[in-house]
Design an enzyme around this catalytic site. Sequence first.
Site, mmCIF file in Angstrom:
data_model
loop_
_atom_site.group_PDB
_atom_site.id
_atom_site.type_symbol
_atom_site.label_atom_id
_atom_site.label_comp_id
_atom_site.label_asym_id
_atom_site.label_seq_id
_atom_site.Cartn_x
_atom_site.Cartn_y
_atom_site.Cartn_z
ATOM 1 N N GLU A 105 100.856 128.636 49.259
ATOM 2 C CA GLU A 105 100.878 130.072 49.606
ATOM 3 C C GLU A 105 101.215 130.148 51.088
ATOM 4 O O GLU A 105 100.386 129.800 51.924
ATOM 5 C CB GLU A 105 99.492 130.699 49.370
ATOM 6 C CG GLU A 105 98.979 130.610 47.964
ATOM 7 C CD GLU A 105 99.603 131.628 47.041
ATOM 8 O OE1 GLU A 105 100.318 132.522 47.529
ATOM 9 O OE2 GLU A 105 99.385 131.513 45.836
ATOM 10 N N LYS A 140 89.091 121.834 52.858
ATOM 11 C CA LYS A 140 89.163 121.813 54.327
ATOM 12 C C LYS A 140 89.384 123.224 54.859
ATOM 13 O O LYS A 140 90.435 123.827 54.613
ATOM 14 C CB LYS A 140 90.311 120.926 54.823
ATOM 15 C CG LYS A 140 90.192 120.690 56.333
ATOM 16 C CD LYS A 140 91.433 120.098 56.947
ATOM 17 C CE LYS A 140 92.303 121.133 57.601
ATOM 18 N NZ LYS A 140 91.662 121.929 58.656
HETATM 19 P P1 NAD Z 1 98.534 126.533 59.479
HETATM 20 O O1 NAD Z 1 99.643 126.161 58.574
HETATM 21 O O2 NAD Z 1 98.636 126.182 60.907
HETATM 22 O O3 NAD Z 1 97.147 125.900 58.985
HETATM 23 C C1 NAD Z 1 96.631 126.118 57.696
HETATM 24 C C2 NAD Z 1 95.716 124.966 57.324
HETATM 25 O O4 NAD Z 1 96.499 123.779 57.242
HETATM 26 C C3 NAD Z 1 94.614 124.680 58.336
HETATM 27 O O5 NAD Z 1 93.443 124.298 57.667
HETATM 28 C C4 NAD Z 1 95.185 123.508 59.127
HETATM 29 O O6 NAD Z 1 94.201 122.699 59.703
HETATM 30 C C5 NAD Z 1 95.936 122.761 58.037
HETATM 31 N N1 NAD Z 1 97.004 121.885 58.525
HETATM 32 C C6 NAD Z 1 97.732 121.993 59.662
HETATM 33 N N2 NAD Z 1 98.609 120.967 59.762
HETATM 34 C C7 NAD Z 1 98.444 120.202 58.661
HETATM 35 C C8 NAD Z 1 99.054 119.003 58.197
HETATM 36 N N3 NAD Z 1 100.002 118.386 58.884
HETATM 37 N N4 NAD Z 1 98.653 118.495 56.998
HETATM 38 C C9 NAD Z 1 97.700 119.107 56.273
HETATM 39 N N5 NAD Z 1 97.062 120.230 56.682
HETATM 40 C C10 NAD Z 1 97.429 120.783 57.862
HETATM 41 O O7 NAD Z 1 98.325 128.099 59.277
HETATM 42 P P2 NAD Z 1 97.328 129.068 60.052
HETATM 43 O O8 NAD Z 1 97.887 129.309 61.412
HETATM 44 O O9 NAD Z 1 95.935 128.571 59.908
HETATM 45 O O10 NAD Z 1 97.444 130.394 59.156
HETATM 46 C C11 NAD Z 1 98.446 131.323 59.302
HETATM 47 C C12 NAD Z 1 99.524 131.156 58.255
HETATM 48 O O11 NAD Z 1 98.949 131.212 56.944
HETATM 49 C C13 NAD Z 1 100.545 132.261 58.296
HETATM 50 O O12 NAD Z 1 101.832 131.724 58.206
HETATM 51 C C14 NAD Z 1 100.231 133.084 57.045
HETATM 52 O O13 NAD Z 1 101.319 133.802 56.545
HETATM 53 C C15 NAD Z 1 99.753 132.043 56.106
HETATM 54 N N6 NAD Z 1 98.955 132.634 55.026
HETATM 55 C C16 NAD Z 1 99.523 132.766 53.780
HETATM 56 C C17 NAD Z 1 98.804 133.365 52.747
HETATM 57 C C18 NAD Z 1 99.401 133.540 51.368
HETATM 58 O O14 NAD Z 1 98.653 133.861 50.451
HETATM 59 N N7 NAD Z 1 100.697 133.366 51.180
HETATM 60 C C19 NAD Z 1 97.503 133.826 52.987
HETATM 61 C C20 NAD Z 1 96.958 133.668 54.262
HETATM 62 C C21 NAD Z 1 97.699 133.070 55.281
#
Ligand code: NAD
Length: 490
Positions: A249, A174
């Site tokens: 992550e 996804k």
């Molecule tokens: P997010 O957590 O809002 O969303 C990430 C993904 O999860 C999206 O595909 C979203 O649709 C999905 N999602 C959201 N709610 C969900 C649920 N209840 N159940 C299952 N899936 C769900 O994050 P974002 O705003 O897209 O990305 C930013 C974040 O990602 C930041 O906190 C950043 O630090 C983190 N990030 C971490 C790494 C790493 O390697 N540690 C790398 C890139 C980004």
Amino acid sequence: MLDLKMYINGQWRDSSNQEKRPIVNPANSDVIAYAAEGTIADAREAIDAAKAAFESGVWSELPAVERASYLLKIADKIEENQEELTRLETMDNGKTLREAGFDVGDAAACFRYYAGLITKPDGHTYHVADPMQAMVVREPVGVCGLIVPWNYPLLMSVWKIAPALAAGNTIVFKPSEVTPVTPTKLFEIFEEVGLPKGVANMVMGAGPIVGNEIAASSHVDMVSFTGGTKTGKHIMRTAADNMKKISLELGGKSPNIIFADADFETAVDYALFGIYAGAGQVCSSGSRILVEETIYNQFVKRFVERASQIKVGPGDDHHSEMGPLVSQQHMEKVLKYIEIGKEEGARLVCGGNRITKDGLDQGFFVEPTVFVDVKPDMRIVQEEIFGPVVVIQTFKDEQEAVKLANDTDYGLAGGVFTVDGAKALRVIKKIRAGITWINSYHPTYNEAPWGGYKQSGIGRSLGTFGLEEFQEIKQININLQVEPIGWFEK
Ligand code: NAD
């Protein structure tokens, strides 16, 4: 206008309820695509397809070298389409063409790395009590649910898909609902190279609907998630119901420690790159700069001078050094944090505003922003802002630097700048984080494990560790003397 469909069981599909989501270019608010908005039913179909494909053995039972040959073809195709993928990544995410170009190159390299790794020697044998011989083999986990964020739409997808497929799993992937464009192109490549149907499935749509179904389904054996810590906790709880394997992550608030003896211009330069690369929307961003007090004023002066010269503009303008934030909603969140910083009493010494001049008013551009005179318990020091906003703190000595560096719930990354090698290693070993740099910041390698301590996650991506996340370990005990054990009397 692109019409993005889901890819389920080898077929391109609209959503079961025909809904579509507009996808916006963050540099100018233009709608560039409409993406199928997946439903729970769509997610279930994709999961069923992946399960059937896994159980058929069409992928998991292929010799590793044959799976590797698919991965190598995918890498070649990514390179053949480098220019288009780069352009689309910039249009969808906003990052500069230069940044997007690196991501596309890294994506091809990641497929090649795992194509190589999966064909290398594997497993162990143990000399146990005669007449037994024990061996350990690695096997695919099964159906892997892969959920990724919007900050590296292509690369974050590949960091999961390449090792998951190399290991022989089938996948339900996804993308972020904000950035499905390059992931769709990647699945077109999967189709072109003839990946067997059902092996790689893509469902788009909202996290709480499609993502949640992937995390909850008892037919998914593992969920590998990259995104925010709050979402990660939710996924962990959901996945607990059927004890799936998880890999998370998550976010960061990473320290970048500058000692007085560091090469000054190198430290300033990397500190800028550490926070403003990707407009600060990088999980490992060096968003807390800690500077030894004897050079603090000099450092802040030079850093602000350089930060205010960064050319902010559309990612597809070759003069731009920093692009917009990914969406209006995210820009508003970042601007809110800037207001919070001011209310908390931190001193704003650079930026702090949305940029609307020179034709940027329809985009989501924010100035490189610097806060000083902060206190360790302020929200702008503790919480991940995920934008071009940095706090610069000061420390007296090594001990205080380490204490401040570790003083958040996160533990993703960290950097140290000093020419004293022993001090650099001493300090880096005390930083509670999984990804660290000495006299550098940000470079990432397919060979090296990526992931966090504390609330920055569980497990590792990339390298051999990243492959092992997608494998189960089995012990096989072989009796070399085939005769009854005779434990019970006849
Ligand atoms: P997010 O957590 O809002 O969303 C990430 C993904 O999860 C999206 O595909 C979203 O649709 C999905 N999602 C959201 N709610 C969900 C649920 N209840 N159940 C299952 N899936 C769900 O994050 P974002 O705003 O897209 O990305 C930013 C974040 O990602 C930041 O906190 C950043 O630090 C983190 N990030 C971490 C790494 C790493 O390697 N540690 C790398 C890139 C980004």
